[in-house]
Design an enzyme around this catalytic site. Structure first.
Site, PDB file in Angstrom:
ATOM      1  CD  GLN A   1      -3.016  -0.979   2.278  1.00 47.39           C
ATOM      2  OE1 GLN A   1      -2.828  -0.209   3.220  1.00 47.39           O
ATOM      3  NE2 GLN A   1      -4.029  -1.836   2.250  1.00 47.39           N
TER       4      GLN A   1
ATOM      5  CD  GLU B   1      -5.671 -10.001   0.074  1.00 42.77           C
ATOM      6  OE1 GLU B   1      -6.802  -9.890  -0.419  1.00 42.77           O
ATOM      7  OE2 GLU B   1      -4.750  -9.198  -0.117  1.00 42.77           O
TER       8      GLU B   1
END
Length: 443
Positions: free
Chosen positions: A182, A324
């Site tokens: 990110q 994730e």
């Protein structure tokens, strides 16, 4: 059986008593439709707020994270109409002081500060208590290097304030994005609006979750932005307009994890409708992971079909790019008949919680033979038993808990409502898809 999910408000409900995870006693046979992707929705919202005209985010995910993003962009000066299934975003002048609540949304904490630098106001950022522990200092340092005035008392963490001047110089910046992809996406999303664009260069250990950067680049190009990613560990965004563009949001393939894992855990069949044939989502890796564990996996026009085996096979997987997915995969490894090793996931220690330690602790608490490593987890077959599975306010931990609970009597998932972060009414959807294959409570 067909299921879908409803929509929550922007705040996480207070934790309730531990939720009895439905114990599935016969193979399931279900068809389900899932909410949209949080990653795609929040990127689409950011680009729409920076575009040269109104855009529509179709089938937007309505969840805590996405509503927090919509609120953040609205506080800066955009208009985000979230009243329907399709959200219209009208860019507005970023000309006011604002306070941004990041909640537990890493995308809000990291994607919005580069936009706040374009404001003529002062923008304050804070979030839930755990968010003050999540890494953001690399972005704040990068923004200073690009000409943004950042006030964080040199802590590199929430809370902090961006004092905007109405424009950002931009240019070249070197960052270490080994803690989160990110960091790169945040700078790229706003980069075209900077005077000199942005040239982001990574210097450090391999970046985790690279598919998320590829997703960012694809969406920028859909808005007409010139992105050069021809060199490894370098992304250059040319200055210029971000053209308005509508996006149709795909189902969240990472949120599909517990549902397709239900097929694996019960030897049943689950079909997930509208699974894309091509996608940048990390969750698409579930197809190969489940096949490696012995599942029959097939993708056709009706969706993704997964049929579980009689016995789950252990696996040795590097999940660095798809970290994730670790909680659901770890739950299946705890149920497998052979040893497993999950590696390359040190970076998920900085997610909503330290997921490596949390998974080792909670799965061991249910009887799993699990060993924690600096960058992974190892499993050996062991009989599991019931107990409370704590979630640490982490939606993916809750997903792991219900998968184990489908195969093990007496699993109680603490704070299952934390799943509202990215999946509206997850507990209701899970109850609906397991209905008819469960053992009644107390039986």
């Amino acid at each position: 059986m067909t299921s879908s999910a409803a929509a929550p408000g922007p705040s996480l409900p207070a934790p309730a008593d531990p939720w009895p995870a439905p114990r599935v006693v016969r193979p399931v046979d279900i068809v389900t439709s899932l909410p949209g992707s949080k990653s795609l929705t929040n990127r689409a919202l950011v680009l729409a707020a920076l575009a040269d005209g109104p855009s529509v985010v179709r089938r937007a995910l309505r969840s805590r994270d996405t509503l927090l993003m919509a609120q953040a962009l609205t506080s800066l000066g955009s208009t985000v109409d979230t009243s329907g299934d399709d959200w219209t975003v009208t860019p507005g002048p970023f000309d006011r002081d604002a306070a941004v609540d990041c909640g537990l949304a890493g995308t809000v904490m990291r994607f919005v500060p580069p936009i706040a630098g374009l404001s003529t106001g002062s923008v304050a950022f804070d979030g839930d208590a755990h968010m003050r522990k999540r890494p953001v200092g690399e972005i704040l340092t990068a923004l200073r290097g690009l000409g943004v005035d950042v006030h964080d008392d040199e802590r590199g963490a929430l809370p902090f304030t961006i004092a905007g001047t109405g424009s950002v110089r931009g240019g070249t910046v070197v960052i270490d994005a080994s803690a989160s992809s990110q960091f790169v996406s945040a700078l790229l999303l706003a980069g075209a609006t900077y005077e000199h664009g942005v040239d982001v260069r990574h210097d450090g250990k391999p970046i985790p979750s690279l598919p998320h950067i590829e997703m960012t680049v694809s969406m920028l190009r859909a808005h007409g932005v010139d992105v050069d990613d021809s060199d490894a560990d370098r992304w250059a965004v040319a200055p210029g307009p971000i053209h308005a563009a509508d996006h149709l949001i795909e189902p969240d393939l990472s949120n599909a994890g517990p549902f397709v894992a239900l097929a694996a855990a019960t030897g049943g069949t689950v079909t997930v409708r509208d699974w894309p044939t091509t996608t940048d989502q990390a969750g698409d890796a579930l197809r190969g992971i489940l096949a490696a564990m012995g599942c029959d996996v097939r993708l056709d026009d009706d969706g993704l079909h997964v049929t579980g085996p009689e016995r789950l096979t252990g696996v040795d997987l590097d999940l660095h790019d798809v970290g994730e997915l670790t909680p659901v995969v770890a739950a299946l490894c705890a149920l497998a008949d052979g040893p497993s090793h999950l590696r390359g996931i040190a970076h998920i220690r900085g997610h909503e919680t330290d997921r490596v330690t949390a998974l080792a602790t909670e799965l061991a608490g249910l009887g799993a033979d699990v060993t924690e490593h600096p960058d992974g987890l190892s499993f050996r077959p062991a009989p599991l038993h019931g107990g409370v599975f704590h979630t640490y306010a982490d939606h993916r931990m809750a997903h792991a808990g219900v998968v184990v609970g489908a195969a093990v009597d007496g699993v109680l998932v603490e704070d299952v409502a934390t799943t509202a972060k990215t999946f509206p009414d997850f507990a209701g959807a899970w109850t609906r898809v397991t209905d008819g294959a469960t053992r009644p409570a107390g039986a």
